[in-house]
Design an enzyme around this catalytic site. Structure first.
Site, mmCIF file in Angstrom:
data_model
loop_
_atom_site.group_PDB
_atom_site.id
_atom_site.type_symbol
_atom_site.label_atom_id
_atom_site.label_comp_id
_atom_site.label_asym_id
_atom_site.label_seq_id
_atom_site.Cartn_x
_atom_site.Cartn_y
_atom_site.Cartn_z
ATOM 1 N N ASP A 450 22.000 -11.430 -62.689
ATOM 2 C CA ASP A 450 20.510 -12.005 -62.637
ATOM 3 C C ASP A 450 20.355 -13.457 -61.959
ATOM 4 O O ASP A 450 21.414 -14.021 -62.022
ATOM 5 C CB ASP A 450 20.004 -11.824 -64.015
ATOM 6 C CG ASP A 450 18.512 -11.484 -64.105
ATOM 7 O OD1 ASP A 450 17.799 -11.651 -62.888
ATOM 8 O OD2 ASP A 450 18.051 -11.210 -65.130
ATOM 9 N N ASP A 514 10.788 -5.772 -62.137
ATOM 10 C CA ASP A 514 10.793 -5.707 -63.543
ATOM 11 C C ASP A 514 9.493 -4.995 -64.090
ATOM 12 O O ASP A 514 9.625 -4.630 -65.235
ATOM 13 C CB ASP A 514 10.521 -7.173 -64.325
ATOM 14 C CG ASP A 514 11.915 -7.846 -64.356
ATOM 15 O OD1 ASP A 514 12.805 -7.416 -64.283
ATOM 16 O OD2 ASP A 514 11.727 -9.364 -64.680
HETATM 17 C C1 DGJ Z 1 14.999 -10.782 -65.671
HETATM 18 C C2 DGJ Z 1 15.486 -9.309 -65.022
HETATM 19 O O1 DGJ Z 1 14.758 -8.987 -64.151
HETATM 20 C C3 DGJ Z 1 15.099 -8.194 -66.426
HETATM 21 O O2 DGJ Z 1 15.495 -6.996 -66.052
HETATM 22 C C4 DGJ Z 1 16.048 -8.889 -67.686
HETATM 23 O O3 DGJ Z 1 17.419 -8.760 -67.284
HETATM 24 C C5 DGJ Z 1 15.602 -10.396 -67.902
HETATM 25 N N1 DGJ Z 1 15.885 -11.242 -66.842
HETATM 26 C C6 DGJ Z 1 16.662 -10.920 -68.959
HETATM 27 O O4 DGJ Z 1 16.525 -12.264 -69.251
#
Ligand code: DGJ
Length: 712
Positions: A450, A514
């Site tokens: 990430d 997300d």
């Molecule tokens: C942002 C990501 O896009 C999410 O899927 C998740 O992993 C969160 N960060 C975790 O902090």
């Protein structure tokens, strides 16, 4: 020198390299046939613009590195200077290295040129791959004895005047890759990304096309700038008659100063042409990506990511229960998301301290890994290696390891800062931590990597640091992959803010967004798929009520949307009903059955006249099988939307079309549904593409999945 003709698939690139200067691009686009020297000379002559009043006395030479000295007054291909000197170039051709012997290999040309007065040498590397995908990259070397400050070096390609419209993408968190389209007028349409990462709003593909081009029709030219730091992609149309597409890195003042003998290379500019609309572009890009030696070839494991199930609330028993349920449903990979490392109870602390949290995980991660793998699932783990929370041990010990301007920290973003990976000690620390984690836990076969913030005022030892950081991040990926070749990596960045072909050269899929709301996802996935084939795009079934939009959707709509990608689940499946579990397992089984087709076939998107009806599909390469989904987004003004055409099949073959079995049918308002639905129908590929099939009048936010098989 000579006139070069690079030909692959249905694409031609013709370069006039006879002059003393950089070669003029005579043509980039559709194949112009097998031309002999005389044919090439005549084609070249046919494209030389006339000399007109109130203009230069010689026609402008538009090369892939346009120069004012060749009569170019648009965006310069190269901008830079040597303490005020050397600010304009007149490169002279030193040589050409051409390799286009084997037709099933890329055709390559390297143009070598220099400008002794400016003290610069450039090499222009052009590759046309066997599928028609063109890449261009410049390498610039400072041959002078003083520093040369580079401001911009961007390859460009000319596009003919028949391209009248531009399409590109923009977006934001949870609404990535939103299309925007407009007429191509005079001036420059410049998409700049200054996020220090690719960005939610990155253009992905900048497309120029003939009037009204669509998914299945129109002539289109497109470029993609393969860079995960600051970058620019642009289209320029000049009143003098030239139109160009280009892209490269955006450099901050002073960011790249080439010392004597030092070089800079641009990101790759990917360029693709098609006379079969946007689907034609995607076909070339997908075929190119699938042919890469590193392209993931094993069946893409159906994934459970536990983020939306537990967030930071890590509890071994609960996670074990999720793994048990996942195994029952048919999941093949279990990913433990954010929250497993020291001090990480929420998003305010812990980033950078890549040690398993002893309080939450007194026996380490191994008990969970063993439980998951014991159920036959692969184990994956979330990391965010480039980041640090000021509330972390690593920051307290090394407050100077952060990209920042002297004397101040960049504004906080999700309570975090960016580690300066250009500092060897910070880089070594992160590499050692990740390496140790993977070495100590050989059960970890997947990293969800990430990256959750923009690089803002990203200074490195008082100088701009994004360029160096981007290269250091690439090195980190490469080194880890080298040390742990069996570990797959997902590129995630606050959802889909790092989707580009440079990061994809070192990762195995992207997290598109997300937002797991199926309605939003239809659009996000459709447009991410412009560049990427389905198997590289993470698509998960979310909870009934979306966590990011609050919308409620049936499981069928969520699952049919998530079917067309690297399928997974992001839902607390330990708390779902028995009926939901049975249905979810049926969708997972359907995905697995269709996976060989979905992850290897040609993507088609239907140009349907009713904006409330979207259809897309995947057709296998020998035209024997296909799967389509028809989604109703909203109600329509028209009571019964017209028949939906199913393009992409062999017009001369006959196909059996039926609703997929094993999963519940979507809801519709029909009192009596189209009669053919009950037993399916058989029609030619021509009839399916030209007439189509009348579908039920689905309720909004419902999808129907159709399976198509050749019968002769
Ligand atoms: C942002 C990501 O896009 C999410 O899927 C998740 O992993 C969160 N960060 C975790 O902090």
């Amino acid at each position: 020198m000579t006139i070069l003709h690079l030909r692959r698939a249905r694409t031609s690139l013709v370069l006039d390299a006879r002059g003393p200067g950089l070669p003029r691009v005579v043509h980039w686009g559709g194949d112009v046939g097998d031309l002999d020297d005389d044919g090439l000379r005549q084609l070249t002559d046919a494209t030389v613009p006339p000399v007109v009043p109130s203009s230069f006395d010689e026609p402008t030479v538009l090369s892939v590195l346009p120069e004012a000295s060749a009569g170019w007054s648009g965006r310069p291909g190269l901008a830079g200077h040597r303490d005020g000197a050397g600010w304009s170039t007149a490169f002279r051709l030193d040589g050409l290295d051409v390799d286009q012997s084997a037709a099933d290999e890329p055709a390559r040309v390297a143009v070598r040129a220099s400008d002794p007065a400016a003290g610069l040498t450039v090499t222009i590397e052009i590759t046309l791959d066997p599928y028609g995908l063109l890449t261009v990259r410049h390498r610039l070397r400072n041959d002078g004895d003083s520093a040369y400050e580079l401001r911009e070096l961007t390859p460009v390609l000319p596009v003919p005047a028949v391209a009248t419209e531009l399409l590109d993408l923009t977006g934001r968190w949870c609404r990535e890759r939103s299309p925007q389209r407009h007429p191509w007028q005079h001036g420059a349409w410049v998409r700049e990304g200054r996020h220090g990462r690719t960005g939610h709003d990155a253009t992905l593909l900048l497309v120029a096309g003939t009037t009204g081009f669509g998914f299945g029709h129109g002539e289109v030219w497109a470029v993609h700038t393969a860079w995960s730091g600051d970058h620019v992609t642009f289209a320029e149309r000049r009143p003098t008659g030239e139109s160009t597409l280009g892209g490269g890195e955006l450099l901050a003042p002073g960011e790249v100063r080439l010392g004597p003998g030092e070089s800079y290379k641009t990101p790759l500019l990917y360029a693709v042409w098609s006379d079969a609309g946007l689907d034609g572009l995607s076909d070339v890009l997908h075929t190119h990506l699938r042919a890469r030696p590193g392209h993931p070839r094993s069946p893409r494991p159906v994934t459970l990511n536990v983020w939306e199930a537990v967030y930071f609330d890590h509890d071994l028993d609960r996670l074990r229960a999720l793994a048990d349920r996942a195994a029952e449903i048919g999941v093949e990979r279990f990913v433990l998301d954010d929250g497993w490392f020291r001090g990480r109870r929420d998003d305010t602390a812990g980033l950078g301290d890549w040690y398993v949290d002893e309080g939450v995980w007194p026996d380490g991660l191994q008990p969970l890994i063993e439980h998951v793998t014991g159920q036959g699932l692969q184990f994956g783990l979330w990391v965010e290696p480039e980041m640090v929370n000021p509330d972390s041990d690593v920051f307290r010990a090394h407050p100077d390891w952060v990209l920042a301007s002297p004397g101040r920290l960049p504004p906080a973003w999700r309570h975090q800062q960016v580690l300066d990976l250009g500092r060897p000690e910070a880089y070594d620390y992160v590499l050692e931590r990740l390496d140790t984690l993977l070495t100590d836990h050989p059960g970890i076969r997947y990293l969800k990597w990430d990256q959750n913030r923009d690089l803002t005022e990203a200074g490195h030892h008082g100088r701009p640091g994004v360029h160096g950081q981007t290269l250091a991040v690439y090195r980190l990926f490469d080194e880890l992959r080298n040390r742990h070749p069996g570990v797959e990596i997902e590129s995630c960045s606050s959802g889909g803010a790092r989707v580009d072909l440079a990061i994809l050269a070192r990762t195995d899929r992207v997290w598109a967004s997300d937002c797991n709301d199926a309605l939003e996802r239809l659009s996000i996935q459709r447009w991410t798929g412009l560049l990427l084939p389905p198997e590289l795009i993470g698509t998960h079934v979310g909870p009934e009520r979306s966590h990011t939009t609050n919308r409620v959707h049936d499981l069928g709509f969520r699952a049919a949307t998530a079917l067309f990608g690297h399928h997974g689940i992001e839902w607390d499946i330990a708390s779902i009903s028995a009926a939901e579990q049975t249905e979810l397992a049926a969708w997972v089984a359907l995905h697995k059955r269709l996976r060989p087709l979905l992850h290897a076939g040609r993507v088609v998107r239907v140009d349907h006249p009713d904006p409330a009806v979207w259809a897309h599909g995947v057709v296998d390469h020998d035209n024997t099988r296909a799967v389509y989904a028809v989604a109703r987004l909203t109600t329509s003004v028209t009571q019964v939307p017209g028949a939906v055409r199913l393009p992409g099949l062999d017009p001369g073959r006959r196909y059996r079309v039926r609703q997929v079995s094993g999963v519940p049918a979507p809801a519709s308002i029909d009192l009596s549904p189209p009669t053919w639905l009950a037993g399916g129908l058989t029609l030619s590929g021509a009839a399916l593409a030209r007439v189509g099939v009348q579908l039920p009048a689905l309720h909004p936010e419902q999808s129907l999945v159709l399976e198509v098989d050749a019968v002769d």
